[in-house]
Scaffold this active site. Structure first.
Site, PDB file in Angstrom:
ATOM      1  N   LEU A 298       0.849  -1.192   0.000  1.00 38.29           N
ATOM      2  CA  LEU A 298       0.000   0.000   0.000  1.00 38.29           C
ATOM      3  C   LEU A 298       0.884   1.241   0.000  1.00 38.29           C
ATOM      4  CD1 LEU A 298      -2.716   1.426   0.249  1.00 38.29           C
ATOM      5  CD2 LEU A 298      -2.553   1.162   2.715  1.00 38.29           C
ATOM      6  N   ASP A 299       0.831   1.998  -1.089  1.00 35.54           N
ATOM      7  CA  ASP A 299       1.663   3.191  -1.247  1.00 35.54           C
ATOM      8  C   ASP A 299       0.753   4.369  -1.572  1.00 35.54           C
ATOM      9  OD1 ASP A 299       3.618   5.039  -1.559  1.00 35.54           O
ATOM     10  OD2 ASP A 299       4.579   4.105  -3.293  1.00 35.54           O
ATOM     11  N   THR A 300       0.577   5.260  -0.597  1.00 37.28           N
ATOM     12  CA  THR A 300      -0.276   6.430  -0.835  1.00 37.28           C
ATOM     13  C   THR A 300       0.409   7.484  -1.680  1.00 37.28           C
ATOM     14  OG1 THR A 300       0.506   7.403   1.240  1.00 37.28           O
ATOM     15  CG2 THR A 300      -1.496   6.062   1.324  1.00 37.28           C
TER      16      THR A 300
END
Length: 584
Positions: A461-463
């Site tokens: 998960l990479d915002t």
């Protein structure tokens, strides 16, 4: 002298700055009386001269057109001389006030001569030559501008009439538009007096005969709304303007206009008080009957107004209004004790849901049992919404998928629906993924393309990533990959990623419906599987930064950190740290 006055969008030239609108209308009316008609050059020279004349206000307050004529330069271009000459000719000469007679007794001063009030004159409306006015409905900004102009003048005064004439000339209003304008500008008393005077003038005009008026086609008010009957509309507008001549000439309502009927006062005594006040307050020559009828209805209490409205006698003769309200008496408003009905006793039979006595089944605290077995697991003890097979197993991903803090079971049981037999809403589970420095936020997802089964993979998960990245091993073999440049933390890269322009379905563990992306990035080296913001935006996710307590370090002695060989610090007396310092 220039071309004739054409028909622009606004047929009324704009007034020069510093000159009131009702004064500017006098100049326009004088210009429209010129033969032949004025030109645009004449209006331009008139405005130019008035701008210069306003700087020398000797002809203003009160306005004197003779003095203004002396300010016009010799051989001034245009027809300004003719316009001012028409104003001097049509303006009645003001007579000097008579001198006070000498008193017989020198000790007593002579009486002060009272000045007679000037009668308001309403001239017929003259339109520009070759520019007939086109009908335009009122707008709120137009009504506000008219009301601001006439706010300091009384209804029927010269300034009031000139402003209303200019509005009628600009908009060419119908009978309904004139009625709306009267309701917006004047009080209810003035509107009632104007309506009665207008009805009298219309009846006289219909009896004498009007050019183009057909008695079989309806009253004049209806025929004036016809756009083809321009002559009848002008006649109705002139009658509407002439109806202001019967209004009182003061700005504020007189004292007798504030007489109201009390809540318990008989209607007869209220009318008698009005009659006495009008006899003492009305000037000579003012008709009393229409004012008395108007105030008898508008200032009556609500009960009498309802009686007159129900019988259709709001504008009837005073005798019929008195007979309609003579039987009215104030209601008895004495306080009484309200007796509430007795509450229904509980039943003697036990509740069929819990088996206890003392309450009805609708007030039972026990949840309502399901009507049959669960359609998922065939268990008859719970509803389908509470089936354990439909709940996601979160034991393995407690660090990744967290639930919001929910209420205790006993508190949730008390929040039943009204008359719902114990129905409670299901628990709300929202995905909260913590972002911590010790552990990377990863998710177990399933990726599928068109006509391909889903494949499980672990994604990061990479915002900070705009687009989702998938490895090349998941890409279909017949895909058309396109070259692209990706800007990352290490700089731009042109040979590591490519764009896959085809739909991608991503199955998240906390969503039943998959997330569909129109395109994604393909990692050629099969290193990264990143879930970007384009996928997180569709599931309405939010960032959750876990609170981590700060580390507490113990206080170390000099020997523990290797500083025991250093000499001790010197003892120097300091203020206010020494012992002899004052503590005040």
């Amino acid at each position: 002298m220039g071309k004739t006055y054409s028909s622009p969008i606004n047929p009324i030239p704009k007034a020069p700055k510093g000159l009131a609108i009702h004064h500017w209308l006098n100049f326009l009316q004088a210009a429209y009386r010129l033969q032949p008609g004025p030109s645009e050059f004449d209006f331009h020279q008139l405005r130019k001269f008035l701008k210069l004349a306003i700087k020398t206000p000797v002809w203003l307050n009160p306005i004197n057109y003779s003095v203004l004529a002396g300010l016009i330069p010799k051989n001034y271009p245009g027809r300004v001389h003719e316009i001012v000459a028409i104003l001097i000719q049509e303006t009645p000469a003001r007579e000097a006030p008579p001198s006070a007679p000498l008193a017989e007794d020198p000790q007593k001063p002579p009486p002060y001569p009272e000045q007679a009030q000037e009668a308001s004159q309403c001239l017929p409306i003259l339109h520009p030559h070759g520019a007939p006015a086109a009908h335009r409905p009122w707008q709120m900004k137009d009504l506000q501008a008219i009301k601001q102009e006439v706010s300091s003048s009384a209804p029927g005064s010269p300034q009031f009439m000139q402003t209303i004439r200019l509005a009628v000339q600009q908009f060419d209003p119908t009978a309904k538009d004139l009625h709306d304008l009267l309701q917006y500008l004047c009080s209810s008393l003035v509107a009632s007096l104007h309506h009665q005077q207008l009805e009298t003038l219309i009846a006289q005009a219909e009896t004498q005969g009007i050019t183009g008026y057909n008695p079989l086609a309806g009253p004049l008010r209806i025929q004036a709304n016809n756009p083809n009957q321009q002559g009848l509309r002008k006649e109705y507008q002139n009658l509407w303007l002439s109806a202001f001549s019967a209004l009182p000439g003061n700005t504020k309502d007189p004292t007798w206009a504030a007489i109201l009927q009390g809540p318990e006062e008989p209607f007869g005594s209220f009318v008698e008080r009005l009659n006495v006040a009008l006899d003492n307050g009305l000037p000579e020559g003012t008709p009393k009957d229409p004012i008395l009828r108007s105030l008898a209805y508008s200032n009556a209490n609500k009960e009498c107004q309802k009686l007159l409205q129900a019988r259709g006698q709001t504008n009837s003769p005073l005798g019929e209004m008195l007979r309609a309200c003579q039987t009215w008496t104030p209601r008895d408003k004495n306080k009484i004790l309200m007796v509430q009905p007795k509450k229904t006793p509980p039943p003697n039979q036990p509740c069929f849901r819990c088996g206890q006595v003392g309450h009805w089944s609708r007030d039972c605290k026990q949840p309502r049992p399901p009507p049959g077995p669960c359609p998922v697991c065939q268990d008859p003890t719970h509803w389908k919404r509470d089936c354990p097979q439909l709940k996601t197993d979160t034991r393995d991903s407690e660090d990744l998928l967290l639930d919001l803090p929910c209420e205790a079971p006993n508190v949730r049981e008390r929040k039943n629906l009204l008359r719902g037999g114990g129905l409670a809403s299901p628990r709300t589970i929202l995905p909260l993924i913590p972002l911590s420095q010790q552990k990377q936020p990863t998710l177990h997802i399933q990726v599928s393309f068109s006509n391909t089964p889903p494949v499980s993979v672990q994604a990061l998960l990479d915002t900070g990533a705009d687009i989702t990245v998938l490895p090349a091993c998941l890409c279909p073999p017949d895909s058309n990959l396109q070259d692209t440049t990706v800007l990352g933390a290490g700089g731009p890269s042109t040979n590591k990623f490519k764009i896959l322009p085809c739909p991608v379905h991503i199955h998240l563990p906390f969503r039943r419906q998959p997330v569909t992306l129109t395109a994604c990035l393909i990692d050629i080296n099969n290193q990264w599987t990143i879930l970007g913001r384009d996928a997180l935006q569709q599931c309405q996710s939010s960032l959750y930064l876990a609170d981590q307590p700060s580390k507490v370090l113990p206080v170390l002695a000099p020997k523990l950190i290797g500083l025991e060989h250093l000499p001790p610090p010197p003892e120097v007396s300091q203020f206010p740290l020494n012992q002899s310092a004052s503590r005040l």
